[in-house]
Design an enzyme around this catalytic site. Structure first.
Site, short mmCIF file in Angstrom:
data_model
loop_
_atom_site.label_atom_id
_atom_site.label_comp_id
_atom_site.label_asym_id
_atom_site.label_seq_id
_atom_site.Cartn_x
_atom_site.Cartn_y
_atom_site.Cartn_z
N ASP A 114 -47.83 -70.08 -10.88
CA ASP A 114 -47.69 -71.54 -10.99
C ASP A 114 -46.23 -71.95 -10.83
O ASP A 114 -45.91 -73.14 -10.81
CB ASP A 114 -48.30 -72.06 -12.30
CG ASP A 114 -47.63 -71.49 -13.54
OD1 ASP A 114 -46.78 -70.58 -13.41
OD2 ASP A 114 -47.97 -71.95 -14.65
N SER A 115 -45.35 -70.97 -10.64
CA SER A 115 -43.96 -71.27 -10.26
C SER A 115 -43.93 -72.02 -8.93
O SER A 115 -42.90 -72.58 -8.55
CB SER A 115 -43.14 -69.97 -10.15
OG SER A 115 -43.81 -69.03 -9.36
N ASP A 122 -52.53 -67.61 -11.08
CA ASP A 122 -52.13 -68.17 -12.37
C ASP A 122 -53.06 -69.30 -12.77
O ASP A 122 -53.39 -70.17 -11.95
CB ASP A 122 -50.71 -68.76 -12.25
CG ASP A 122 -49.70 -67.98 -13.06
OD1 ASP A 122 -50.10 -67.21 -13.96
OD2 ASP A 122 -48.50 -68.13 -12.78
N LYS A 138 -54.26 -64.90 -14.23
CA LYS A 138 -53.22 -64.65 -15.23
C LYS A 138 -53.12 -65.87 -16.12
O LYS A 138 -53.23 -67.00 -15.63
CB LYS A 138 -51.88 -64.36 -14.57
CG LYS A 138 -50.73 -64.21 -15.58
CD LYS A 138 -49.48 -63.62 -14.97
CE LYS A 138 -48.58 -64.59 -14.28
NZ LYS A 138 -48.09 -65.72 -15.11
N GLU A 158 -50.94 -67.47 -19.79
CA GLU A 158 -49.79 -67.29 -20.69
C GLU A 158 -50.24 -67.37 -22.14
O GLU A 158 -51.12 -68.16 -22.49
CB GLU A 158 -48.73 -68.37 -20.41
CG GLU A 158 -48.11 -68.24 -19.04
CD GLU A 158 -47.00 -69.25 -18.80
OE1 GLU A 158 -46.57 -69.95 -19.74
OE2 GLU A 158 -46.55 -69.34 -17.64
N GLU A 177 -42.05 -61.24 -19.81
CA GLU A 177 -40.97 -62.01 -19.18
C GLU A 177 -39.86 -62.35 -20.17
O GLU A 177 -40.11 -62.81 -21.29
CB GLU A 177 -41.52 -63.32 -18.60
CG GLU A 177 -40.41 -64.21 -18.03
CD GLU A 177 -40.86 -65.34 -17.13
OE1 GLU A 177 -42.08 -65.49 -16.90
OE2 GLU A 177 -39.98 -66.07 -16.65
O1 KIV Z 1 -45.50 -68.28 -12.06
C1 KIV Z 1 -44.92 -67.21 -11.80
O2 KIV Z 1 -44.35 -67.02 -10.72
C2 KIV Z 1 -44.93 -66.17 -12.82
C3 KIV Z 1 -44.08 -64.95 -12.59
C4 KIV Z 1 -42.66 -65.28 -12.55
C5 KIV Z 1 -44.40 -63.88 -13.54
O3 KIV Z 1 -45.59 -66.30 -13.79
#
Ligand code: KIV
Length: 285
Positions: free
Chosen positions: A63-64, A102, A132, A134, A201
């Site tokens: 989600d970055s 994510d 994924k 969090e 992280e």
């Molecule tokens: O969103 C993302 O890119 C991430 C990674 C940096 C682990 O969660």
């Protein structure tokens, strides 16, 4: 593997030659605990997926993308629809790596049932094999719920960017005894709940090592330790797309300079009428 691509006109997809290889699976990732380090990079688009895929065990549609692709101030505004669109592109562009999507903020925290609906939507829309999310101990019941219903979950503990409004910044975690105990508790909880791997992280190195030794699933470090079972970086960070990157990023190239230089040369050619030339124009027979 070759990085030459041909267009399949039946599907309009770019397919790699030679023929696709078998994708890395979730059990294969799990089995790498303590073995050869796992390689993961983020990817958000088909072309980046094609280029990174041969080198990676896992591609993370992170989600970055909120900041990297959309220029958002954090990952909080990212939506399920954004993740689905980019996830599908990355699956189309990859043949080897396990693709993980994510779950964006607000799509899973309310209940395990909400998380299941969101994760099932992502897997159906994209063809990816895992999600994924969090969070530590608080997310353990959700990880258990999803894993028991056929959805592999990669956990993400330590610095969790979706919690920016609670954390107040992106500083490293685990500097106090209390934070260290919390991090170890989070790691043990998501491991016991069935996470097939966990991103660790932004934590001080000794605690990243302690977590890696304490859990049965592979740890994937980012700003953590080389002793983790694998590493992940945002691809654009390590390629040198941005002027400022976090301290934990190693820049493997200076792509931004190359793009800027190419754009400057193109602009100069256009202004001088030096582009297009005979080579780039169609002439009558
Ligand atoms: O969103 C993302 O890119 C991430 C990674 C940096 C682990 O969660």
């Amino acid at each position: 593997m070759s990085t030459t691509f041909t267009i399949d006109t039946a599907t309009s997809r770019a397919n790699p030659t030679p023929a696709p290889m078998k994708r890395v699976t979730v059990p294969a990732v799990r089995a790498r605990k303590g073995g050869e380090p796992l390689v993961m990079l983020t990817a958000y688009t088909v072309r980046m997926a094609q280029l990174l895929d041969p080198h990676c065990d896992m591609l993370l549609v992170g989600d970055s993308l909120g900041q990297v692709v959309y220029g958002l101030p954090s990952t909080v505004p990212v939506t399920l629809e954004m993740m689905a669109a980019h996830g599908a592109a990355v699956v189309r562009g990859s043949y080897h790596a396990l693709v993980i999507i994510d779950m964006p903020f607000g799509s899973y925290e309310e209940s395990p049932e909400q998380a299941f609906r969101s994760a099932a939507y992502l897997l159906k829309e994209t063809g990816a094999a895992a999600v994924k999310l969090e969070g530590g101990e608080a997310m353990a019941p959700t990880i258990d719920f999803l894993s028991k219903r056929g959805i592999p979950v990669m956990a993400h503990i330590g610095l969790t960017p979706q919690a920016i409004n609670m954390l107040g910044g992106y500083g490293a975690r685990g500097r106090s005894d209390a934070e260290q105990a919390k991090l170890l508790g989070d790691a043990r909880a998501v491991d016991a709940a069935g996470a097939f791997a966990m991103v660790v992280e932004g934590v001080v190195e000794p605690i990243a090592i302690a977590i890696t030794q304490a859990v049965s699933c592979p740890t994937i470090g980012i700003g953590a330790s080389a002793q983790c079972d694998g590493q992940v970086l945002v691809a654009e960070d390590m390629l040198g797309m941005f002027d400022r990157v976090p301290r934990f990023v190693k820049r493997y190239h200076e792509v931004a300079n190359e793009i800027s230089d190419a754009a400057a040369r193109y602009a100069a050619d256009v202004r001088a009428r030096a582009f297009p030339t005979q080579d780039q124009t169609y002439q009558p027979k």
